[in-house]
Design an enzyme around this catalytic site. Structure first.
Site, short mmCIF file in Angstrom:
data_model
loop_
_atom_site.label_atom_id
_atom_site.label_comp_id
_atom_site.label_asym_id
_atom_site.label_seq_id
_atom_site.Cartn_x
_atom_site.Cartn_y
_atom_site.Cartn_z
N HIS A 137 0.87 -1.26 0.09
CA HIS A 137 -0.02 -0.07 0.11
C HIS A 137 0.90 1.14 0.05
O HIS A 137 2.19 1.25 0.50
CB HIS A 137 -0.69 -0.14 1.41
N ASP A 214 3.46 -4.41 7.80
CA ASP A 214 2.06 -4.08 7.76
C ASP A 214 0.87 -5.14 7.63
O ASP A 214 0.79 -5.86 6.92
CB ASP A 214 2.05 -3.08 6.33
N GLN A 217 -4.27 -5.92 6.48
CA GLN A 217 -5.12 -6.59 5.71
C GLN A 217 -5.33 -8.18 6.53
O GLN A 217 -6.19 -8.83 6.06
CB GLN A 217 -4.89 -6.78 4.48
N LYS A 240 -10.39 -1.83 9.75
CA LYS A 240 -10.10 -2.99 9.04
C LYS A 240 -10.29 -4.35 10.08
O LYS A 240 -10.40 -5.22 9.37
CB LYS A 240 -8.59 -3.33 8.47
N CYS A 378 -4.66 2.33 -3.68
CA CYS A 378 -3.42 2.69 -3.26
C CYS A 378 -2.23 1.90 -3.24
O CYS A 378 -1.42 1.69 -2.38
CB CYS A 378 -3.69 3.19 -1.76
#
Length: 420
Positions: A137, A214, A217, A240, A378
């Site tokens: 992202h 990260d 997700q 999320k 993104c």
């Protein structure tokens, strides 16, 4: 498919879960809502809303700054939320958790903190190297671009293969004694690809680099166990994972967090202030300047508890089954290319269709009450690398059903007939 498998969510469990999300009961454009945009933002269940409402109605006060009862109760609620989230991610005694406004804020805090001179020497020096994967992202790419410019470092890109997969041997070829940071996602938000981040993080850590994950997700169904990873910094967002917008976490090794220069200076992050200088508080407060979103932290912890009660393994099996169902159905449509078609442990499926623009597909799906995301998500460098341009993305959460997948497939088929 009324029943997924013994580890997944059956029809009765799904009905009970969906009842906790009143937003899903509405109609959109005259059709029942099929909310398939969970990679952008998930919906919040009643227990999360109730936890936040209770705080606002009974305990709302600023933390750490008052001797009165409400302030003490608010401080206790904030501290309790921190401890609950540390358990949720598997943080150990060597870890600390910092509240942020989301993944973007957390990743900027790391990139800024490692590349800005302060009381301690800047970590990233001229000639050093930062490695970032191309699955990222923009929030895990642009901050590192800026950090490299600020410090005179080299930004190196770990590129995926033609199928959008990262290979450990490619990372091994990039690592050098000058590598200071390696940043990677736990799941690519544009494709659903789940890279072998455990192996990649271990390779980078073995080369002496600080490692950044990260997890935005993955947090809602496949949250990594931090204590089992070679990971210095991990970031994720509340919105999320069935929690409130504007909330998030940076969690990692205390020794690594202590190397960060603060991004925000002011209230609650100082130990002592004179007219000309200041000393800073210990972690985590040193990185949490200003009044925090206390109700948001309470809601974020309540969302983690909701996920744990539902069962992370069951949720993961459920969303993976939905993804497989959708990927197979979309791939069977003429002229449709499914990104990361073989990805298993993911709730994201993205596709490109010949002769049909994603925005048009998304608009026609919305006419039938089906909410998806269209565009570059993104992650424009990744889609440029794959040569696909913008895509249509459906993403699943624990409350989605196979009936909604069938509606998606029928809606896409209809859109392609109309647009071609």
């Amino acid at each position: 498919m009324a029943v997924i498998d013994r580890a997944g969510l059956g029809a009765a469990a799904l009905a009970d879960l969906r009842a906790m999300f009143p937003v899903l009961a509405q109609t959109v454009n005259g059709a029942p809502l099929a909310y398939l945009d969970n990679a952008a933002t998930t919906q919040m269940p009643l227990p999360v809303l109730d936890a936040m409402r209770h705080f606002e109605l009974h305990d709302r006060a600023n933390i750490h700054r008052g001797v009165h009862t409400l302030s003490q109760r608010a401080t206790d609620a904030f501290d309790h939320a921190r401890q609950g989230l540390k358990r949720f991610v598997g943080a150990g005694a060597a870890h600390e958790l910092v509240f942020t406004s989301g993944t973007t804020d957390a990743l900027n805090l790391v990139a800024h903190g490692l590349s800005t001179p302060g009381a301690a020497p800047v970590v990233i020096q001229p000639g050093d190297e930062i490695i970032v994967s191309l699955l990222e992202h923009h929030a895990n790419l642009v901050p590192w671009q800026q950090a490299a410019r600020r410090c005179g470092a080299r930004l190196l890109i770990l590129r995926p293969d033609a199928r959008g997969r990262l290979q450990p041997e490619d990372l091994a070829g990039l690592l050098t004694p000058r590598t200071r940071v390696f940043a990677v996602t736990a799941c690519a938000n544009a494709t659903g690809e789940r890279p072998p981040y455990e192996t990649l993080l271990a390779l980078a850590a073995g080369a002496g680099a600080l490692t950044v994950l990260d997890a935005a997700q993955s947090v809602a169904h496949a949250m990594p166990d931090l204590s089992a990873l070679d990971c210095d910094f991990m970031a994720f967002s509340g919105h999320k994972m069935l929690g409130p917008m504007g909330t998030g976490v940076l969690v990692g090794r205390r020794a690594a967090l202590e190397r960060l220069q603060p991004l925000r200076y002011g209230g609650d992050m100082v130990a002592r202030v004179s007219a000309t200088e200041a000393s800073f508080a210990e972690l985590p407060m040193r990185l949490e300047g200003g009044t925090p979103h206390v109700a948001g932290a309470v809601g974020l912890a309540a969302a983690a508890s909701f996920i744990e009660a539902a069962g992370r393994g069951r949720i993961d099996a459920h969303v993976s089954a939905l993804r497989s169902h959708a990927a197979a159905g979309l791939a069977a449509l003429p002229g449709v290319t499914v990104l990361a078609a073989g990805a298993g442990a993911s709730g994201i499926v993205s596709f490109a269709a010949e002769g049909a623009h994603p925005h048009d597909i998304g608009t026609l799906l919305d006419e039938q009450g089906i909410a998806v995301r269209t565009g570059h998500h993104c992650a424009q460098p990744l889609l440029d690398h794959l040569g696909l341009g913008p895509t249509t993305r459906a993403s699943f959460a624990l409350y989605n059903t196979h009936e909604e997948v069938e509606r998606l497939l029928a809606g896409v088929a209809r859109a392609l007939r109309l647009l071609r």
